[in-house]
Design a protein around this motif. Structure first.
Motif: not given
Length: 414
Positions: A147-160
């Motif tokens: 998200s930081i690398r590409y400046g993506l400011t939509g939702p940011c989720a991690t699934t485990v």
């Protein structure tokens, strides 16, 4: 099924079998296992000394600043993201980045950083820990970094969800698009579990193949002589888009991500439900979500780990969910070539499923010398199989009883 359609416009596989769409596809069709003796550390003291490791090409190797400040899990995902975005032709400067999301699955997160940090702590105390120990160790670091690398400011989720994490991340991405949260999602999974503790832990459970003397023959899903899975590292990111958004920018979809099904075994923390009944519900759910019947299915990319119990339970699940068609539908097991990449597996196998749709060729299952007759499945072994591919199911079944099945179709079927 919602009228909002989700299509795949780019793929970025980073695996031991090949890095990049063309190389990965070639590696799968070659049907030669990429498992070798471990080189990332000295495995001499371990009972299992084999794994499937990734050789990153120079142009995808992280710069020194990133190499010392990120875990290998992030580094593999970064390479996958670069490849996926390049493959999709998406110009991030031309889209609303508030409408571009990230969803990444992982089972172990920054495992290598955690192990190194623990060794440093036991040797020198708190002062021995790297200043970036916590961000390098966090499971969500990969999604956050992208998200930081590409400046993506939509939702940011991690699934485990263990070995279903990558597939669950794709489900999360699908939901983001269908519910209108995002137009584009960079989604998939990443894992770097070739570490002394992770390999040693799985070996202690007796989950791994012990064919140290012939590593290339160790990963053998559905073979009568299988004796456990082989750990692998890798990542895969896919660019998923709302179909109208893709069309507006002139993108040609590779496939449609048509639907998914999920369930829980509620049985045991590591062993699958023996009759495969819960996994069968995930298969049925994927068909229902995608608006498909068993007769519509051209191919199954199996979870196929190579353990005695998991392969047997998966075969039973397919027979329960697909009925008579289960014996007709060709089944391939990608892990025979790539090893089991844990949280990245569902995403890597999603790429393999998309490529089957695109190319009309099914990859062979490596080391399928004597197919287990108990499976009753049409297992693709030996050579690639050319056939018309209109719909593919991709299975991911994980420790903890997490079951996820994805459905991909030709985009023109919509």
């Amino acid at each position: 099924m919602s009228a909002c359609r989700v299509v795949v416009t780019g793929v970025g596989p980073v695996t031991s079998a090949g890095v990049g769409a063309k190389e990965f596809h070639r590696g799968l069709l070659d049907g030669v296992s990429a498992v070798r003796t471990i080189t990332r550390f000295d495995p001499a003291d371990l009972p299992v000394r084999i794994a499937a490791e990734v050789d990153l090409p120079e142009h995808l190797t992280p710069p020194r600043r990133d190499a010392v400040s990120t875990d290998r899990c992030v580094q593999l995902a970064a390479a996958a993201a670069h490849l996926a975005l390049e493959d999709s032709g998406l110009d991030l400067a031309a889209v609303d980045r508030d409408r571009v999301a990230v969803a990444v699955g992982t089972g172990c997160g920054g495992a290598e950083s955690i192990e190194r940090g623990h060794l440093a702590f036991t040797g020198r105390g708190p002062q021995g820990l790297p200043a970036r120990f916590i961000p390098m160790s966090m499971a969500n670091s990969t999604a956050a970094w992208l998200s930081i690398r590409y400046g993506l400011t939509g939702p940011c989720a991690t699934t485990v969800t263990a070995c279903a994490s990558g597939a669950d991340a794709l489900v999360a991405a699908h939901q983001m698009i269908v519910t209108g949260e995002a137009d584009v999602v960079l989604a998939g999974g990443a894992e770097a579990p070739v570490t002394p503790v992770i390999v040693g832990g799985f070996a202690r459970m007796r989950a791994l193949s012990t064919r140290n003397g012939e590593p290339e023959r160790a990963s053998r899903p559905f073979d009568a002589d299988r004796d456990g899975f082989v750990i692998g590292e890798g990542a895969a990111l896919l660019v998923l888009e709302e179909a109208g958004h893709a069309a507006a920018r002139g993108a040609v979809p590779l496939a449609e991500f048509r639907g998914y099904g999920r369930s829980a075994d509620a049985h045991h923390v590591v062993a699958p439900r023996p009759d495969g009944s819960a996994a069968a519900r995930a298969v049925t759910g994927a068909l229902r979500s995608a608006g498909l019947t068993p007769a519509d299915v051209s191919h199954v990319n199996a979870h196929g780990t190579g353990t005695v119990l998991n392969d047997a339970a998966e075969a039973r699940a397919l027979h329960t969910a697909l009925g008579p068609d289960a014996a007709r539908i060709p089944v391939s097991a990608t892990k025979s070539v790539t090893g089991h990449t844990l949280g990245a597996a569902g995403a890597i196998e999603a790429v393999a499923s998309v490529q089957a749709v695109v190319h009309g060729v099914l990859p062979p299952t490596a080391n399928l010398d004597v197919p287990d007759p108990e499976t009753g499945l049409d297992l693709v072994g030996g050579q690639p199989r050319e056939t018309e591919v209109t719909a593919v199911l991709s299975d991911s079944f994980a420790f903890g009883g997490h079951n996820v099945v994805l459905a991909f179709t030709r985009p023109e079927q919509c």
